[in-house]
Scaffold this motif. Structure first.
Motif, PDB file in Angstrom:
ATOM      1  N   GLY A 172      -9.395  -1.017  -2.147  1.00 18.72           N
ATOM      2  CA  GLY A 172      -9.564  -2.372  -1.641  1.00 18.72           C
ATOM      3  C   GLY A 172     -10.573  -2.454  -0.520  1.00 18.72           C
ATOM      4  O   GLY A 172     -10.959  -1.443   0.077  1.00 18.72           O
ATOM      5  N   GLU A 196     -13.611  -5.117  -3.977  1.00 24.17           N
ATOM      6  CA  GLU A 196     -12.783  -4.030  -4.462  1.00 24.17           C
ATOM      7  C   GLU A 196     -13.704  -3.135  -5.279  1.00 24.17           C
ATOM      8  O   GLU A 196     -14.623  -3.626  -5.934  1.00 24.17           O
ATOM      9  CB  GLU A 196     -11.674  -4.549  -5.374  1.00 24.17           C
ATOM     10  N   GLU A 197     -13.443  -1.838  -5.259  1.00 24.06           N
ATOM     11  CA  GLU A 197     -14.228  -0.919  -6.072  1.00 24.06           C
ATOM     12  C   GLU A 197     -13.287  -0.069  -6.914  1.00 24.06           C
ATOM     13  O   GLU A 197     -12.275   0.418  -6.425  1.00 24.06           O
ATOM     14  CB  GLU A 197     -15.084   0.010  -5.215  1.00 24.06           C
ATOM     15  N   SER A 245       0.856  -1.165   0.000  1.00 21.56           N
ATOM     16  CA  SER A 245       0.000   0.000   0.000  1.00 21.56           C
ATOM     17  C   SER A 245       0.897   1.220   0.000  1.00 21.56           C
ATOM     18  O   SER A 245       1.938   1.225   0.634  1.00 21.56           O
ATOM     19  CB  SER A 245      -0.890  -0.015   1.247  1.00 21.56           C
ATOM     20  N   GLY A 248     -17.596  -2.685  -8.880  1.00 21.48           N
ATOM     21  CA  GLY A 248     -17.086  -3.443  -7.752  1.00 21.48           C
ATOM     22  C   GLY A 248     -17.277  -4.937  -7.923  1.00 21.48           C
ATOM     23  O   GLY A 248     -18.213  -5.387  -8.584  1.00 21.48           O
ATOM     24  N   LEU A 308      -8.631   2.657  -7.651  1.00 25.47           N
ATOM     25  CA  LEU A 308      -9.028   1.333  -7.176  1.00 25.47           C
ATOM     26  C   LEU A 308      -8.876   1.321  -5.661  1.00 25.47           C
ATOM     27  O   LEU A 308      -7.819   1.668  -5.141  1.00 25.47           O
ATOM     28  CB  LEU A 308      -8.150   0.246  -7.796  1.00 25.47           C
TER      29      LEU A 308
END
Length: 183
Positions: A123, A93-94, A9, A144, A121
């Motif tokens: 998570g 996820e989106e 991340s 998503g 994106l």
């Protein structure tokens, strides 16, 4: 049996986490989700626009007629000086994509500016909120997967899984704004 994987991340130190067989079995319901057969053409005139429940943001669900169990896709038209809910997801996820205007989204404690045709994106587990602190409308496409059965109408779900904090709170960029509109 345990598998290891690396979580990367931009704001978190890289760490190795162990995924156990029990963790994999906890997602076994995903195997029950059936893919669509063939294809579905969705035309603009097929879309049904309606205000969202909590924040009254106009939106249209692209996939409601397809009954897809794996994927969600929705257009959100954010009016000037408005915000969608502050929320997170359990497994999904989106991907947030700006079609018109300049988008703004907060993810955790960060606020991101997304140009037209840009995307973000996000998570599962990350708090996120799309908002509009401009005087122009912004059109987002949000996609998503996997579809979360817990979020479907009629599911008996602890909604704090999606809304661990007040979902109506506005980002600091909208301080002093009254949203959603009072009806």
């Amino acid at each position: 049996m345990a598998l290891s994987f690396l979580i990367a991340s931009p704001n978190v130190n890289h760490s190795v986490q162990t995924l156990t067989l029990a963790d994999l079995e906890a997602t076994s319901h995903l195997e029950d989700m059936k893919p669509v057969e063939g294809y579905f053409l969705i035309k603009p005139e097929d879309l049904h626009w309606r205000p969202s429940n909590l924040m009254k943001i106009p939106n249209a669900d692209y996939l409601e007629r397809t009954r897809s169990e794996n994927l969600g896709a929705r257009l959100w038209r954010l009016p000037p000086r408005s915000a969608n809910t502050l929320h997170k997801h359990i497994r999904a996820e989106e991907f947030y994509f700006v079609l018109e205007g300049v988008g703004r989204i907060r993810v955790g404690e960060q606020t991101l500016t997304v140009p037209k045709y840009g995307g973000v994106l996000v998570g599962p587990g990350e708090l996120r909120q799309v908002f509009n602190d401009t005087e122009s409308e912004v059109l987002w496409l949000m996609v998503g997967a996997p579809e979360e059965l817990e979020a479907l109408p009629g599911a008996n779900t602890d909604m704090s899984l999606f809304y661990p904090v007040d979902p109506r709170q506005l980002p600091r960029e909208l301080a002093g704004v009254a949203w959603p509109p009072q009806t």
